[in-house]
Write a protein that holds these residues in place. Structure first.
Motif, PDB file in Angstrom:
ATOM      1  N   ALA A   1      -7.438  12.912   6.395  1.00 32.01           N
ATOM      2  CA  ALA A   1      -8.668  12.383   5.807  1.00 32.01           C
ATOM      3  C   ALA A   1      -8.806  10.888   5.997  1.00 32.01           C
ATOM      4  CB  ALA A   1      -8.720  12.727   4.321  1.00 32.01           C
ATOM      5  N   PHE A   2      -7.673  10.185   6.099  1.00 31.07           N
ATOM      6  CA  PHE A   2      -7.724   8.731   6.259  1.00 31.07           C
ATOM      7  C   PHE A   2      -7.302   8.284   7.653  1.00 31.07           C
ATOM      8  CE2 PHE A   2      -7.945   9.083   1.689  1.00 31.07           C
ATOM      9  CZ  PHE A   2      -8.923   8.149   1.392  1.00 31.07           C
ATOM     10  N   ASN A   3      -7.389   9.230   8.620  1.00 33.90           N
ATOM     11  CA  ASN A   3      -7.235   8.867  10.027  1.00 33.90           C
ATOM     12  C   ASN A   3      -5.873   8.261  10.338  1.00 33.90           C
ATOM     13  OD1 ASN A   3      -8.975   8.982  12.433  1.00 33.90           O
ATOM     14  ND2 ASN A   3      -8.583   6.791  12.572  1.00 33.90           N
ATOM     15  N   SER A   4      -4.824   8.718   9.632  1.00 30.38           N
ATOM     16  CA  SER A   4      -3.526   8.064   9.749  1.00 30.38           C
ATOM     17  C   SER A   4      -2.863   8.243  11.108  1.00 30.38           C
ATOM     18  CB  SER A   4      -2.582   8.576   8.656  1.00 30.38           C
ATOM     19  OG  SER A   4      -3.070   8.212   7.392  1.00 30.38           O
ATOM     20  N   THR A   5      -3.288   9.244  11.892  1.00 30.95           N
ATOM     21  CA  THR A   5      -2.731   9.364  13.238  1.00 30.95           C
ATOM     22  C   THR A   5      -3.559   8.599  14.268  1.00 30.95           C
ATOM     23  OG1 THR A   5      -3.908  11.458  13.541  1.00 30.95           O
ATOM     24  CG2 THR A   5      -1.629  11.576  12.779  1.00 30.95           C
ATOM     25  N   GLY A   6      -4.679   8.037  13.831  1.00 29.65           N
ATOM     26  CA  GLY A   6      -5.443   7.127  14.681  1.00 29.65           C
ATOM     27  C   GLY A   6      -4.976   5.703  14.428  1.00 29.65           C
ATOM     28  N   VAL A   7      -5.372   4.797  15.257  1.00 34.33           N
ATOM     29  CA  VAL A   7      -4.947   3.407  15.124  1.00 34.33           C
ATOM     30  C   VAL A   7      -6.185   2.526  14.952  1.00 34.33           C
ATOM     31  CG1 VAL A   7      -3.798   1.451  16.214  1.00 34.33           C
ATOM     32  CG2 VAL A   7      -2.857   3.755  16.486  1.00 34.33           C
ATOM     33  N   PHE A   8      -6.271   1.870  13.793  1.00 35.64           N
ATOM     34  CA  PHE A   8      -7.308   0.864  13.588  1.00 35.64           C
ATOM     35  C   PHE A   8      -6.718  -0.486  13.985  1.00 35.64           C
ATOM     36  CE2 PHE A   8      -8.978   3.666   9.953  1.00 35.64           C
ATOM     37  CZ  PHE A   8      -9.877   4.290  10.800  1.00 35.64           C
ATOM     38  N   GLU A   9      -7.132  -0.967  15.118  1.00 38.55           N
ATOM     39  CA  GLU A   9      -6.577  -2.236  15.594  1.00 38.55           C
ATOM     40  C   GLU A   9      -7.251  -3.412  14.910  1.00 38.55           C
ATOM     41  OE1 GLU A   9      -6.755  -2.626  19.785  1.00 38.55           O
ATOM     42  OE2 GLU A   9      -5.183  -1.159  20.170  1.00 38.55           O
ATOM     43  N   ARG A  10      -6.426  -4.425  14.567  1.00 38.08           N
ATOM     44  CA  ARG A  10      -6.986  -5.702  14.127  1.00 38.08           C
ATOM     45  C   ARG A  10      -7.579  -6.406  15.335  1.00 38.08           C
ATOM     46  NH1 ARG A  10      -1.801  -5.842  11.259  1.00 38.08           N
ATOM     47  NH2 ARG A  10      -2.172  -5.519   9.030  1.00 38.08           N
ATOM     48  N   GLU A  11      -8.329  -7.455  15.055  1.00 36.24           N
ATOM     49  CA  GLU A  11      -8.984  -8.165  16.153  1.00 36.24           C
ATOM     50  C   GLU A  11      -7.997  -8.861  17.077  1.00 36.24           C
ATOM     51  OE1 GLU A  11     -11.990 -10.527  14.259  1.00 36.24           O
ATOM     52  OE2 GLU A  11     -13.323  -8.806  14.025  1.00 36.24           O
ATOM     53  N   ASP A  12      -6.737  -9.072  16.604  1.00 37.91           N
ATOM     54  CA  ASP A  12      -5.720  -9.655  17.475  1.00 37.91           C
ATOM     55  C   ASP A  12      -4.949  -8.584  18.245  1.00 37.91           C
ATOM     56  OD1 ASP A  12      -4.095  -8.487  15.575  1.00 37.91           O
ATOM     57  OD2 ASP A  12      -3.185 -10.363  14.873  1.00 37.91           O
ATOM     58  N   GLY A  13      -5.374  -7.300  18.101  1.00 34.47           N
ATOM     59  CA  GLY A  13      -4.750  -6.225  18.846  1.00 34.47           C
ATOM     60  C   GLY A  13      -3.611  -5.527  18.133  1.00 34.47           C
ATOM     61  N   THR A  14      -3.159  -6.037  16.994  1.00 37.48           N
ATOM     62  CA  THR A  14      -2.082  -5.390  16.251  1.00 37.48           C
ATOM     63  C   THR A  14      -2.650  -4.239  15.409  1.00 37.48           C
ATOM     64  OG1 THR A  14      -2.300  -6.937  14.397  1.00 37.48           O
ATOM     65  CG2 THR A  14      -0.745  -7.511  16.153  1.00 37.48           C
ATOM     66  N   ALA A  15      -1.761  -3.317  15.008  1.00 32.47           N
ATOM     67  CA  ALA A  15      -2.195  -2.168  14.223  1.00 32.47           C
ATOM     68  C   ALA A  15      -2.639  -2.609  12.840  1.00 32.47           C
ATOM     69  CB  ALA A  15      -1.069  -1.147  14.120  1.00 32.47           C
ATOM     70  N   GLY A  16      -3.790  -2.151  12.408  1.00 31.88           N
ATOM     71  CA  GLY A  16      -4.332  -2.539  11.117  1.00 31.88           C
ATOM     72  C   GLY A  16      -4.182  -1.457  10.073  1.00 31.88           C
ATOM     73  N   GLU A  17      -4.556  -1.769   8.849  1.00 37.03           N
ATOM     74  CA  GLU A  17      -4.531  -0.855   7.723  1.00 37.03           C
ATOM     75  C   GLU A  17      -5.952  -0.655   7.219  1.00 37.03           C
ATOM     76  OE1 GLU A  17      -2.057  -3.253   5.242  1.00 37.03           O
ATOM     77  OE2 GLU A  17      -0.218  -2.214   5.831  1.00 37.03           O
TER      78      GLU A  17
ATOM     79  N   LEU B   1       0.830  -1.186   0.000  1.00 35.69           N
ATOM     80  CA  LEU B   1       0.000   0.000   0.000  1.00 35.69           C
ATOM     81  C   LEU B   1       0.874   1.248   0.000  1.00 35.69           C
ATOM     82  CD1 LEU B   1      -2.657  -1.091   2.650  1.00 35.69           C
ATOM     83  CD2 LEU B   1      -2.912  -1.050   0.177  1.00 35.69           C
ATOM     84  N   PRO B   2       0.469   2.310  -0.692  1.00 31.57           N
ATOM     85  CA  PRO B   2       1.304   3.515  -0.754  1.00 31.57           C
ATOM     86  C   PRO B   2       1.425   4.186   0.600  1.00 31.57           C
ATOM     87  CG  PRO B   2      -0.860   3.922  -1.690  1.00 31.57           C
ATOM     88  CD  PRO B   2      -0.782   2.453  -1.440  1.00 31.57           C
ATOM     89  N   PHE B   3       2.561   4.852   0.818  1.00 30.27           N
ATOM     90  CA  PHE B   3       2.774   5.582   2.055  1.00 30.27           C
ATOM     91  C   PHE B   3       1.925   6.848   2.058  1.00 30.27           C
ATOM     92  CE2 PHE B   3       4.947   9.154   4.109  1.00 30.27           C
ATOM     93  CZ  PHE B   3       4.955   8.700   5.426  1.00 30.27           C
ATOM     94  N   ILE B   4       1.284   7.130   3.168  1.00 25.63           N
ATOM     95  CA  ILE B   4       0.535   8.363   3.354  1.00 25.63           C
ATOM     96  C   ILE B   4       1.157   9.109   4.521  1.00 25.63           C
ATOM     97  CG2 ILE B   4      -1.693   9.354   4.026  1.00 25.63           C
ATOM     98  CD1 ILE B   4      -3.068   7.012   2.686  1.00 25.63           C
ATOM     99  N   ASP B   5       1.539  10.366   4.292  1.00 28.59           N
ATOM    100  CA  ASP B   5       2.081  11.185   5.373  1.00 28.59           C
ATOM    101  C   ASP B   5       1.004  11.334   6.443  1.00 28.59           C
ATOM    102  OD1 ASP B   5       3.020  13.123   7.086  1.00 28.59           O
ATOM    103  OD2 ASP B   5       3.577  14.544   5.524  1.00 28.59           O
ATOM    104  N   PRO B   6       1.217  10.810   7.640  1.00 24.53           N
ATOM    105  CA  PRO B   6       0.152  10.837   8.650  1.00 24.53           C
ATOM    106  C   PRO B   6      -0.231  12.240   9.089  1.00 24.53           C
ATOM    107  CG  PRO B   6       2.214  10.095   9.613  1.00 24.53           C
ATOM    108  CD  PRO B   6       2.431  10.141   8.138  1.00 24.53           C
TER     109      PRO B   6
END
Length: 398
Positions: free
Chosen positions: A232-248, A220-225
């Protein structure tokens, strides 16, 4: 099913499988309210949890299978907004604060509904981003967005509000109807017309869901957070995967909580048949079992109001030339999906749904593995082939 007039489009799908044995995709096309293509090809060779079950691996991507369609969800949300405009409940030229008083803060007092729903509001996000729970319960995100300053003076430019336009739509629906956008969509759009496109996937339909897979080749392309696109894509927030790791971003619909919540920016779940049928319902109506065609869900005036260009030009965040109606994408040079009357929305995984009411077309495409968007993408190539087939078809218009 394949209408012979569109056989060349079906051949393209077969070619995609020949070129990439890991490819799997669905395509559906309606012409004047009736399906003329409804296909699923290819297999998923990557083992994964969920889906149809381990005893069905590697499963064909059936026509009935559902997967995440990301920003195609915005198109479903825009249909709801169009109904509220059609009902006279929502005035596009009213200030957002007339419906949502808390929004009149930090320089947003004069923002109109028209600006908010065409990516002109500058309400891209908040410092630190939103949590997944705040998107799934978007009234919480809406309270923060209402208090935050805009990224620019509303109306002077536009940039894609990748996740927050759903927050804006959902709060406007709550404030004007007392119901959630998802409930209005279910009651007035999805359920009455049997559309396989959900904003909030019921538990009973989970067996049909297939996980979105990452692109096979490029990362996936790099987005300046800290940039506009990052906001716009919430890059400074963290979408966690269900196993607790950081998601995309491409992980989002693979969370059961996201599928169940059905956030109208990126939480929708559909198949190609559902995407095409949604756009046929709004633009031409659909042919019922008795052979009669229903009236389009949108009146001619609503179609004009919702789908005429509001903005065209360089996106403030990406620099790309983009065009938007009210909630809907419009054709642009790098994403030329139809005539000047066409409207629709694509998704981050390469899914796409659109209508071209001038030519009676409604289109839905869904890949299982993440793909690009644009004229040279698979959805762009297929869409161009569909338009060529329509041009060649000598079908009297009703």
């Amino acid at each position: 099913m394949i209408d012979p007039r569109f056989a060349a489009v079906a051949d393209l799908l077969d070619r995609f499988v020949e070129e990439d044995p890991a490819y799997a995709g669905q395509l559906c096309v309606y012409l004047d309210g009736a399906p003329v293509l409804d296909l699923a090809v290819g297999q998923d060779h990557a083992p994964q949890a969920g889906g149809f079950g381990a005893d069905d691996e590697p499963p064909a991507l059936r026509r009935e299978a559902l997967t995440g369609v990301f920003s195609c969800s915005k198109g479903a949300g825009a249909v709801v907004m169009g109904l509220l405009v059609q009902d006279g409940v929502l005035d596009l030229d009213a200030r957002v604060a007339e419906y949502w008083p808390e929004y009149a803060a930090a320089g947003k007092e004069a923002t109109t509904v028209r600006q908010a729903l065409s990516h002109q509001a500058g309400a891209l996000g908040v410092p630190g981003g939103f949590s997944l729970a705040e998107y799934n319960e978007s009234e919480r995100a809406a309270a923060q967005l209402a208090a935050a300053p805009p990224a620019w003076r509303p109306g002077i430019t536009h940039a894609y509000h990748g996740l927050t336009i759903g927050v804006l739509m959902e709060e406007l629906v709550r404030r004007t109807t007392g119901e959630s956008l998802q409930q209005v969509y279910e009651d007035r759009v999805r359920s009455p017309y049997g559309i396989d496109f959900y904003l909030g996937l019921p538990e009973a339909e989970e067996f049909r869901y297939r996980n979105v897979l990452k692109p096979a080749a490029a990362p996936l392309p790099f987005i300046d957070p800290f940039g506009y696109t990052g906001l716009a894509f919430n890059s400074t927030g963290v979408f966690e995967r269900e196993d607790g790791t950081a998601g995309e971003l491409l992980d989002l619909p693979n969370h059961r909580a996201v599928r169940a919540g059905g956030h109208s920016s990126a939480g929708g779940v559909a198949n190609a048949r559902g995407l095409a049928r949604l756009y046929a319902v709004t633009s031409t109506g659909v042919v019922d079992d008795a052979g009669s065609r229903t009236e389009p869900l949108f009146s001619a005036e609503t179609t004009r109001l919702m789908t005429e260009d509001q903005v065209f030009g360089a996106d403030r965040a990406s620099g790309e030339l983009t065009a938007f109606g009210i909630g809907f994408m419009k054709p642009a040079p790098q994403n030329s999906f139809g005539s000047v009357w066409a409207y629709g929305h694509n998704g981050a995984n390469g899914s796409f749904g659109w209508a071209d009411p001038a030519y009676g077309l409604a289109f839905g495409y869904v890949p299982l593995r993440g793909e690009d968007n644009g004229n040279l993408s698979r959805n762009g190539i297929l869409g161009a082939a569909v338009r060529q087939a329509r041009l060649a078809a000598t079908v009297p218009r009703a």
